[in-house]
Design an enzyme around this catalytic site. Sequence first.
Site, PDB file in Angstrom:
ATOM      1  N   HIS A   1       9.160 -44.357 -23.080  1.00 47.98           N
ATOM      2  CA  HIS A   1      10.143 -45.439 -22.986  1.00 47.98           C
ATOM      3  C   HIS A   1      11.533 -44.821 -22.915  1.00 47.98           C
ATOM      4  O   HIS A   1      11.758 -43.714 -23.416  1.00 47.98           O
ATOM      5  CB  HIS A   1      10.058 -46.346 -24.205  1.00 47.98           C
TER       6      HIS A   1
ATOM      7  N   GLU B   1      14.229 -45.353 -24.549  1.00 48.99           N
ATOM      8  CA  GLU B   1      14.799 -45.004 -25.845  1.00 48.99           C
ATOM      9  C   GLU B   1      14.252 -43.685 -26.363  1.00 48.99           C
ATOM     10  O   GLU B   1      14.988 -42.816 -26.827  1.00 48.99           O
ATOM     11  CB  GLU B   1      14.503 -46.083 -26.897  1.00 48.99           C
TER      12      GLU B   1
ATOM     13  N   CYS C   1      11.008 -52.015 -28.615  1.00 49.83           N
ATOM     14  CA  CYS C   1       9.687 -52.383 -29.107  1.00 49.83           C
ATOM     15  C   CYS C   1       9.501 -51.755 -30.496  1.00 49.83           C
ATOM     16  O   CYS C   1      10.327 -50.948 -30.932  1.00 49.83           O
ATOM     17  CB  CYS C   1       8.616 -51.891 -28.134  1.00 49.83           C
TER      18      CYS C   1
ATOM     19  N   CYS D   1       9.692 -47.891 -30.476  1.00 44.76           N
ATOM     20  CA  CYS D   1      11.045 -47.377 -30.280  1.00 44.76           C
ATOM     21  C   CYS D   1      11.928 -47.645 -31.491  1.00 44.76           C
ATOM     22  O   CYS D   1      12.757 -46.804 -31.866  1.00 44.76           O
ATOM     23  CB  CYS D   1      11.658 -47.967 -29.010  1.00 44.76           C
TER      24      CYS D   1
END
Length: 148
Positions: free
Chosen positions: A52, A54, A82, A85
């Site tokens: 992801h 992040e 999410c 993260c």
Amino acid sequence: MVFRSFMDIALDEARAAAARGEVPVGAVVVRAGVVVAQAGNRTRELSDPTAHAEVLAIRAACLAAGSERLGGHDLYVTLEPCPMCAAAISAARIGRLYYGAGDPKSGGVAVGARVFSHPQCHHVPEVYDGIGAAEAEALLRTFFAGRR
């Protein structure tokens, strides 16, 4: 000190992710007004469900800092993180989190798991939402409309 948003760079990363066929999410790590890392989603490209924006930006910022801790750093991300993260943000000790669009389906900050609200969460950043939300939401809507 005057607030300066770095969401425009995160949005550029999100647009680049969309161009690669990735979900359009971008992230930027900043320290003292200087960008130290930036990334867009690369889960498909890297065949890695943890890639992801992040997580990739945090990894790069930690490498640049020579530490697993990013105290004094800010993270700008186009979509509410999410749960995975959000846990990484806490583990990295990010000082401030700025995010654009809320994520009622998979968010881990304001909805869903609410990671920062759990007593097991060792560090809670300052959280600011809605920064660049309209443009982030439009990017996501356009991306998913083309997939349905």
